[in-house]
Motif scaffolding. Sequence first.
Motif, short mmCIF file in Angstrom:
data_model
loop_
_atom_site.label_atom_id
_atom_site.label_comp_id
_atom_site.label_asym_id
_atom_site.label_seq_id
_atom_site.Cartn_x
_atom_site.Cartn_y
_atom_site.Cartn_z
N CYS A 272 -1.07 -9.21 3.10
CA CYS A 272 -0.92 -7.94 2.40
C CYS A 272 -1.74 -6.87 3.12
N THR A 273 -1.09 -5.81 3.52
CA THR A 273 -1.77 -4.70 4.20
C THR A 273 -1.72 -3.42 3.38
N LYS A 274 -0.99 -3.43 2.28
CA LYS A 274 -0.86 -2.22 1.46
C LYS A 274 -0.72 -2.64 0.01
N PHE A 275 -1.39 -1.92 -0.87
CA PHE A 275 -1.36 -2.21 -2.30
C PHE A 275 -0.83 -0.99 -3.05
N PRO A 276 -0.23 -1.26 -4.22
CA PRO A 276 0.05 -2.54 -4.87
C PRO A 276 1.10 -3.35 -4.11
N PHE A 277 1.02 -4.66 -4.26
CA PHE A 277 1.89 -5.57 -3.52
C PHE A 277 2.60 -6.49 -4.49
#
Length: 350
Positions: A272-277
């Motif tokens: 995961c590199t970006k949130f929200p995921f």
Amino acid sequence: MTDPGIDIAQLTEEQQLALQQFTSVTDQPLRAAVAVLQRCQWNAQIAITRFFDGDSEVVDPAAEVPPVSPPQTSRRQETLLDTIPRTPRSARHLGLQPAPRIVPQPESQVTQQAPWLLSIIFMPFNFAYNIVARIFGTVGYLFPFLPRLLARLSASNSSSARRRDTSGRRPLSPRDTAARFIREFEEEYGSHELPFTENGYAQAFDLAKRELKYLLVVLLSPEHDDTSSFVRDTLLSPQVVEFIKKPENNIVLWAGSVQDAEAYQVSNTLNCTKFPFVGLIVHTPSVSSTSMSLVARVAGPTPPAQFLAKLGTAITQNNEALVGIRATRAEQAASRRLREEQNSAYERSL
């Protein structure tokens, strides 16, 4: 049934026993079972473990099996390369990302080895520390009241430090962590109808794998500005809630905050590199007989229509394979029950 291409009489007594044990547990055809046992040096326990852990790919029963030869040794021979997890070729060709089972490690057991250069630099300090510790140990032995006095002082200091530091999150068990997340989610966003799983990630993963369901993983980061809008506008929208609760979709919903250790480990494993995921995990028989793969991922703020389109496409693409596996398992269970009833009737007749 006996495979006409395999001569059971050529197997030794130990090999026949291992073959019978492996087929009774896994319900694999004889040709496939022999191939798996040959790779595991005819060790039934290792073959069963690798079969259910997904370390060995399903062998096509129509494939040609080399002649059965007695093993050179009954011990398991394994090199260092065999212990390194590798992504199957079929997963790379299909563009699927493996989704392993994750069991969170307690923070008290997490140890990190210092770099070699730092170890050399701090070696004199460690040596001096050992000498001072031995001196204090001798003094404490001669004057027993000193250790108790120091322990009281350190306890009072640590309690005051804990009272001052209230920003940290207390590490809990996976089940308690899930309950805390659900409670905090309801306090932040109010009552809702999302069917969150009140268990850890490993338990939700096992449930989805055992019952051939889709595991919907939701990872939130309170530090990101898009988290609140994503939850209110997308995750809690009536269309998304209805889609997740629909029984035909067979969705197991698990969510966590990356401030907790378990959700943080899951985010690292799923890249995961970006949130929200949001990730959709399901059993992929095209990769192996026990593999679980990430078939859809949604990162960042996403409108409800686009969110549902991605999940719906992934479910449609994998439903056909799951339906076939469910039918196969039902047939195997029916045949197993029939054999048990026949054996029971035979024993009663004796």
